[in-house]
Design an enzyme around this catalytic site. Structure first.
Site, PDB file in Angstrom:
ATOM      1  N   HIS A  24       0.834  -1.204   0.000  1.00  0.00           N
ATOM      2  CA  HIS A  24       0.000   0.000   0.000  1.00  0.00           C
ATOM      3  C   HIS A  24       0.868   1.253   0.000  1.00  0.00           C
ATOM      4  CE1 HIS A  24       0.577  -0.577   4.412  1.00  0.00           C
ATOM      5  NE2 HIS A  24       0.551   0.743   4.456  1.00  0.00           N
ATOM      6  N   GLU A  51      -8.413   4.885   9.786  1.00  0.00           N
ATOM      7  CA  GLU A  51      -7.908   4.608   8.449  1.00  0.00           C
ATOM      8  C   GLU A  51      -8.940   3.920   7.584  1.00  0.00           C
ATOM      9  OE1 GLU A  51      -5.428   0.824   8.025  1.00  0.00           O
ATOM     10  OE2 GLU A  51      -4.855   1.634   9.976  1.00  0.00           O
ATOM     11  N   GLN A  61      -3.884   3.480   1.529  1.00  0.00           N
ATOM     12  CA  GLN A  61      -4.259   3.554   2.936  1.00  0.00           C
ATOM     13  C   GLN A  61      -4.391   5.032   3.284  1.00  0.00           C
ATOM     14  OE1 GLN A  61      -1.181   2.812   5.889  1.00  0.00           O
ATOM     15  NE2 GLN A  61      -2.624   1.639   7.110  1.00  0.00           N
ATOM     16  N   HIS A  70       3.938   7.288   3.493  1.00  0.00           N
ATOM     17  CA  HIS A  70       4.865   6.162   3.429  1.00  0.00           C
ATOM     18  C   HIS A  70       4.499   5.212   2.305  1.00  0.00           C
ATOM     19  CE1 HIS A  70       1.626   4.403   5.933  1.00  0.00           C
ATOM     20  NE2 HIS A  70       1.986   3.250   5.403  1.00  0.00           N
ATOM     21  N   GLU A  93       7.491   0.846   5.021  1.00  0.00           N
ATOM     22  CA  GLU A  93       6.868  -0.154   5.883  1.00  0.00           C
ATOM     23  C   GLU A  93       7.004  -1.522   5.240  1.00  0.00           C
ATOM     24  OE1 GLU A  93       2.465  -0.977   7.935  1.00  0.00           O
ATOM     25  OE2 GLU A  93       2.712   0.653   6.490  1.00  0.00           O
TER      26      GLU A  93
END
Length: 158
Positions: A7, A43, A60, A84, A134
């Site tokens: 994502h 989220e 996301q 991110h 991530e």
């Protein structure tokens, strides 16, 4: 081994308004919603496509529920935008240790629970050319075979 872009995290001030933008503009629908108290965010995961390894790729959207959360601080400094990028892996523990062994700072000593009961960790942006990165191992019960593409669930994580 990293297998896909899991994502792209996008920080926003108003989750509902931002979801509506992505729905109206691109036709993306919400696949999952939750509140993660530990990370201080509400989220929404918008599914983009299925992937060849059985996972999926998402946007996301992240709205802070506390000003002192990482996303809240980031929004105050940078405004809305890409927060991110997350790469999918079958084994976040093994891959994060291998990356740590290459001198990259891994932000969590042990992976934590992330969206949709995934296991996650982050890599320091200063070691990744300015990109907060991530690593994600999806939970088995959120694979495409176990979850319909149109169901959202609200769950509080602590």
């Amino acid at each position: 081994m990293l297998t896909r872009i899991d994502h792209i995290g996008i920080a926003c001030f108003d989750l509902d308004k931002t979801v509506e933008f992505y729905r109206a503009t691109y036709g993306f629908e919400v696949f999952h919603t939750e509140t993660n108290d530990e990370q201080g965010v509400r989220e929404a995961m918008l599914k983009i496509n299925e992937t060849s390894d059985g996972g999926a790729s998402y946007l996301q959207l992240l709205e802070p529920i506390r000003e002192d959360s990482a996303v809240g601080k980031w929004l105050a400094k940078n405004g809305e935008g890409v927060h991110h990028i997350a790469f999918g892996t079958a084994d976040v523990d093994t891959d994060s240790e291998a990356i740590r062994g290459k001198g990259i700072r891994v932000l969590y000593e042990e992976p934590r629970r992330g969206s949709m009961d995934s296991r996650i960790t982050f890599l320091h942006p200063k070691d990744c050319h300015g990109v907060l990165t991530e690593l994600v191992t999806a939970a088995a019960d959120h694979s495409p075979d176990h979850h319909s593409g149109h169901t959202s669930e609200d769950r509080t994580k602590s």
